[in-house]
Design a protein around this motif. Structure first.
Motif, PDB file in Angstrom:
ATOM      1  N   MET A  75       0.843  -1.207   0.000  1.00 15.99           N
ATOM      2  CA  MET A  75       0.000   0.000   0.000  1.00 15.99           C
ATOM      3  C   MET A  75       0.877   1.255   0.000  1.00 15.99           C
ATOM      4  SD  MET A  75      -2.754   1.342   2.800  1.00 15.99           S
ATOM      5  CE  MET A  75      -3.138  -0.333   3.317  1.00 15.99           C
ATOM      6  N   GLN A  76       0.529   2.195  -0.846  1.00 16.62           N
ATOM      7  CA  GLN A  76       1.307   3.425  -0.892  1.00 16.62           C
ATOM      8  C   GLN A  76       0.453   4.567  -0.331  1.00 16.62           C
ATOM      9  OE1 GLN A  76       4.376   4.148  -1.421  1.00 16.62           O
ATOM     10  NE2 GLN A  76       4.493   6.220  -2.207  1.00 16.62           N
ATOM     11  N   ASP A  77      -0.196   5.313  -1.169  1.00 19.66           N
ATOM     12  CA  ASP A  77      -1.002   6.427  -0.675  1.00 19.66           C
ATOM     13  C   ASP A  77      -2.426   5.958  -0.364  1.00 19.66           C
ATOM     14  OD1 ASP A  77       1.142   8.247  -1.303  1.00 19.66           O
ATOM     15  OD2 ASP A  77       0.590   7.957  -3.406  1.00 19.66           O
ATOM     16  N   LEU A  78      -3.096   6.679   0.545  1.00 19.83           N
ATOM     17  CA  LEU A  78      -4.523   6.451   0.757  1.00 19.83           C
ATOM     18  C   LEU A  78      -5.243   7.794   0.610  1.00 19.83           C
ATOM     19  CD1 LEU A  78      -6.896   4.603   1.448  1.00 19.83           C
ATOM     20  CD2 LEU A  78      -6.498   5.090   3.851  1.00 19.83           C
ATOM     21  N   ILE A  79      -5.778   8.022  -0.572  1.00 15.49           N
ATOM     22  CA  ILE A  79      -6.434   9.300  -0.867  1.00 15.49           C
ATOM     23  C   ILE A  79      -7.948   9.124  -0.827  1.00 15.49           C
ATOM     24  CG2 ILE A  79      -6.618  11.191  -2.543  1.00 15.49           C
ATOM     25  CD1 ILE A  79      -3.760  10.653  -1.323  1.00 15.49           C
ATOM     26  N   SER A  80      -8.418   8.068  -1.480  1.00 16.73           N
ATOM     27  CA  SER A  80      -9.846   7.747  -1.466  1.00 16.73           C
ATOM     28  C   SER A  80     -10.022   6.356  -0.878  1.00 16.73           C
ATOM     29  CB  SER A  80     -10.375   7.752  -2.905  1.00 16.73           C
ATOM     30  OG  SER A  80     -11.618   7.061  -2.980  1.00 16.73           O
ATOM     31  N   ILE A  81     -11.159   6.124  -0.265  1.00 18.42           N
ATOM     32  CA  ILE A  81     -11.433   4.779   0.272  1.00 18.42           C
ATOM     33  C   ILE A  81     -11.372   3.752  -0.862  1.00 18.42           C
ATOM     34  CG2 ILE A  81     -13.955   5.067   0.068  1.00 18.42           C
ATOM     35  CD1 ILE A  81     -12.141   3.155   2.880  1.00 18.42           C
ATOM     36  N   LEU A  82     -11.647   4.196  -2.100  1.00 17.51           N
ATOM     37  CA  LEU A  82     -11.632   3.259  -3.231  1.00 17.51           C
ATOM     38  C   LEU A  82     -10.210   2.967  -3.727  1.00 17.51           C
ATOM     39  CD1 LEU A  82     -14.843   4.406  -5.137  1.00 17.51           C
ATOM     40  CD2 LEU A  82     -14.559   2.522  -3.503  1.00 17.51           C
ATOM     41  N   ASP A  83      -9.201   3.572  -3.103  1.00 17.64           N
ATOM     42  CA  ASP A  83      -7.818   3.156  -3.390  1.00 17.64           C
ATOM     43  C   ASP A  83      -7.536   1.778  -2.817  1.00 17.64           C
ATOM     44  OD1 ASP A  83      -7.419   5.593  -4.557  1.00 17.64           O
ATOM     45  OD2 ASP A  83      -6.316   6.470  -2.870  1.00 17.64           O
ATOM     46  N   LEU A  84      -8.402   1.338  -1.911  1.00 15.39           N
ATOM     47  CA  LEU A  84      -8.235   0.017  -1.316  1.00 15.39           C
ATOM     48  C   LEU A  84      -9.119  -0.991  -2.034  1.00 15.39           C
ATOM     49  CD1 LEU A  84      -8.440   1.080   2.454  1.00 15.39           C
ATOM     50  CD2 LEU A  84      -6.368   0.422   1.203  1.00 15.39           C
ATOM     51  N   ALA A  85      -8.654  -2.221  -2.103  1.00 14.66           N
ATOM     52  CA  ALA A  85      -9.514  -3.319  -2.546  1.00 14.66           C
ATOM     53  C   ALA A  85     -10.258  -3.856  -1.324  1.00 14.66           C
ATOM     54  CB  ALA A  85      -8.670  -4.422  -3.170  1.00 14.66           C
ATOM     55  N   LYS A  86     -11.367  -4.519  -1.572  1.00 17.05           N
ATOM     56  CA  LYS A  86     -12.155  -5.045  -0.450  1.00 17.05           C
ATOM     57  C   LYS A  86     -11.298  -5.949   0.451  1.00 17.05           C
ATOM     58  CE  LYS A  86     -16.299  -7.600   0.807  1.00 17.05           C
ATOM     59  NZ  LYS A  86     -17.510  -8.326   0.372  1.00 17.05           N
ATOM     60  N   GLU A  87     -10.407  -6.735  -0.174  1.00 21.26           N
ATOM     61  CA  GLU A  87      -9.564  -7.647   0.610  1.00 21.26           C
ATOM     62  C   GLU A  87      -8.639  -6.869   1.542  1.00 21.26           C
ATOM     63  OE1 GLU A  87      -9.525  -7.800  -2.973  1.00 21.26           O
ATOM     64  OE2 GLU A  87     -11.426  -8.836  -2.536  1.00 21.26           O
TER      65      GLU A  87
END
Lengths: 300, 300, 300
Positions: free
Chosen positions: B1-13
């Motif tokens: 994981m690099q940046d977290l800008i939007s919650i959708l930058d993450l996958a559900k897993e």
């Protein structure tokens, strides 16, 4: 080493030793530890870069930081004299990093405090740790700061970074230092008299720009001018823009202590001469070495 | 994981993995260490809860924190552009947690910085770490956030917590999401168009309150209304009071990102539905796991 | 030990044990560790000395500190009630050190928080950790605080340091306590009624100055007087100047919680009676011992 009030508190050998240690730190050859030590920041004048870079330096070595970074945040003690505030921090920490709007405040603090005091800028007087960063950046780029031609551009009268730098250059026998400023903002006579290397005053940077190895830029502040129209007249001539940089030699460099506002065009950032971000990136390692020397940390 | 800008930058897993690690941390099954790492807080908009919970998270893992929590405290650099300030923190720390009044500021910072950037709120855009806390709280209470009925109450137009949450809910196929707001503060059309689950707009919470599993409350701010009389008219309908809670199911819950002012009656605190203090108590463990993932700490 | 709201929350034996531990700490006989513990500072009223000395104490033991030192720095949550803010800090830290302008705020916080609460000054009510420092300073100088003659000078009505001190003196049976103040600033009746040792009210310090072992000075604040002319009249009589000190016994001492403004002439600093800098220097060790007791650190 005890206090660092003026860059001339250091001998040339000490400056070179600081540079060598910073080299070693950056190459990962030494690890500096400051565990259990507390550095206090006494920033009576606000600062972001200087305060945070000292903080990052201390924290990265395992030290801790306390203090204040604006006079308002110590509002309740507003009536308290500087001596009492310094005595307080002397009780609370192992080293005092001070910034103050008055020339001589750091010197005064060092006479009160038993712990070492580092001048992080006092009025228009000096800012010696910035000078160490400036000179170290030049050494990284040119191999040595010796024998170069400098152009100091902008406010040479009130900028403490310039006052410290011209003194620090005495260690490295510059070939020539162009002092490029509007007439109102010339280097003060008493400082120019201290210098033992060739200087030349100029008003227009374009006259000498092709001759310069290191262009050191400082901001010209509106408040220095009796009326705004005078300020507007000179402002443009001391702005580093594409046209000026195109006239610089390819192997010359532009430095700036940052923060900049309008005095360097952002399009310059991508030019090879733009070295102010490199310079900024050397602040933490150099201040780490310095804090470590001053506070007396452990080398691991 | 690099940046977290939007919650959708993450996958559900990745979201589920963060939840599992937070569970493990709370149960004392893992210890997360961040020794020697520095987290910078770049809060251009003031915040107490978010900034301090990130700080507590970092400190509890042995990390250190520097930075600023209000724009005034960096007044000297006021004219400095955001890019230069971000470059500075990139030099001083291992991760940048940023809050800014402009939509997109966190994204912009992440393009400048080499170190990872975490969005702690940018304008009305997103606040993804709050959404992780919200969803994790729901998982703790209901076992899973899947398939529930939500009521989002209050300012759905400008509240970044809501904008992040409705996106985050896409991972968990809600049965239905009631969007309950005054007409002026409806969820923006372009965001509603992104959603792939059933939504229904409502003006009066009492019409649907008995159907809701999770009531998510946000404050309606006076400044959003062209004249105060209009604000006064709607204010009362979006205040969670005893009468409204008495109509909620016993197994339903009330969440709020806090701080609250008048939008939840303090008498509600003792009702079984009031879960916003539980939600607040999960901020530090969840942000610890997240910081640890992003900064790359050691698991012990 | 759980909360410390009033100096009378401690038993005499506990006070003496704190003094003994502080002695041992200063002599290097014990090392106190607070590793992994987080202390939060909740300073709703600004303070420099008290906040920084708690911070130095925590950091020197390996603990960490977070929080705020002025109400403005938590502006966004201005509307938040104290209970919610305390609950937040209760989640983020292992101990809450609180200063607030309202009498009773610390007590209220201690009823909300599960973690221990230390009162660092609540309105005009109490400032018990300052009293411990005051009494410990007296013990260092005189061997014991028992049986001495005190002169409390200045604002006895609103100074919380005085309110705590007169209560703390109950442990040590003073021979006499002179309450020296302008009529408007007399010790409040309900507090004087609590005291079980001889007190005597005076208006002019010169009448009793030769009889005093410990002169405890507090500032008289202009705001306490309905009109400024009345303030100007009394101000001079409560200023400790060379003339007054010349009338003090050589083995008597002057204490002041600091910061001072004009109430002690700086020329007094070099007199043997001036012990307020010694007093200030004992703040960090004493608060270290106290934090260690309250938070439950490890002795090494």
């Amino acid at each position: 080493m005890q206090d660092l009030i003026s860059i001339l508190d250091l001998a040339k050998e000490e400056v070179l030793e600081i540079f060598e240690k910073t080299d070693a730190l950056l190459r990962g050859k030494i690890r500096l530890r400051l565990d259990g030590k507390i550095v206090s920041l006494a920033f009576f004048e606000p600062s972001t870069r200087t305060a945070l870079s000292f903080e990052s330096a201390a924290l990265s070595m395992g030290g801790r930081v306390l203090g204040f970074t604006s006079e308002e945040s110590i509002s309740v003690a507003k009536g308290e004299n500087l001596a009492d505030t310094v005595r307080m921090l002397d009780n609370y920490s192992d080293c005092i990093v001070i910034r103050h709007k008055f020339d001589g405040a750091a010197k005064f603090a060092s006479e009160i405090a038993q712990k070492p005091v580092i001048n992080a800028g006092d009025g228009k007087h000096e800012h010696p740790t910035q000078t160490l960063i400036d000179l170290y950046t030049i050494k990284r780029i040119f191999g040595t700061p010796e024998g170069l031609t400098f152009g100091l551009l902008g406010d040479l009268r009130y900028a403490r970074t310039v006052n410290s730098l011209v003194r620090g250059l005495k260690f490295f026998r510059p070939k020539k230092v162009y002092l490029i400023s509007p007439p109102q903002l010339r280097l003060r006579e008493e400082i120019r008299n201290e210098l033992d290397y060739p200087t030349e005053e100029r008003v227009d940077p374009r006259d000498v720009i092709g001759d310069i190895d290191v262009l050191y830029v400082t901001r010209i502040q509106k408040e220095r001018f009796p009326d705004e129209s005078e300020y507007e007249k000179v402002k443009e001539s001391y702005r580093v823009d594409v046209r000026l940089v195109e006239e610089m030699r390819k192997d010359s460099v532009i430095l700036h202590p940052l923060p900049r506002v309008t005095e360097i065009d952002r399009r310059i950032d991508s030019y090879p001469q733009a070295k102010y971000f490199l310079q900024a990136s050397l602040a933490v390692p150099l201040r780490s070495v310095l804090l470590h020397e001053v506070v007396g940390g452990v080398e691991a």
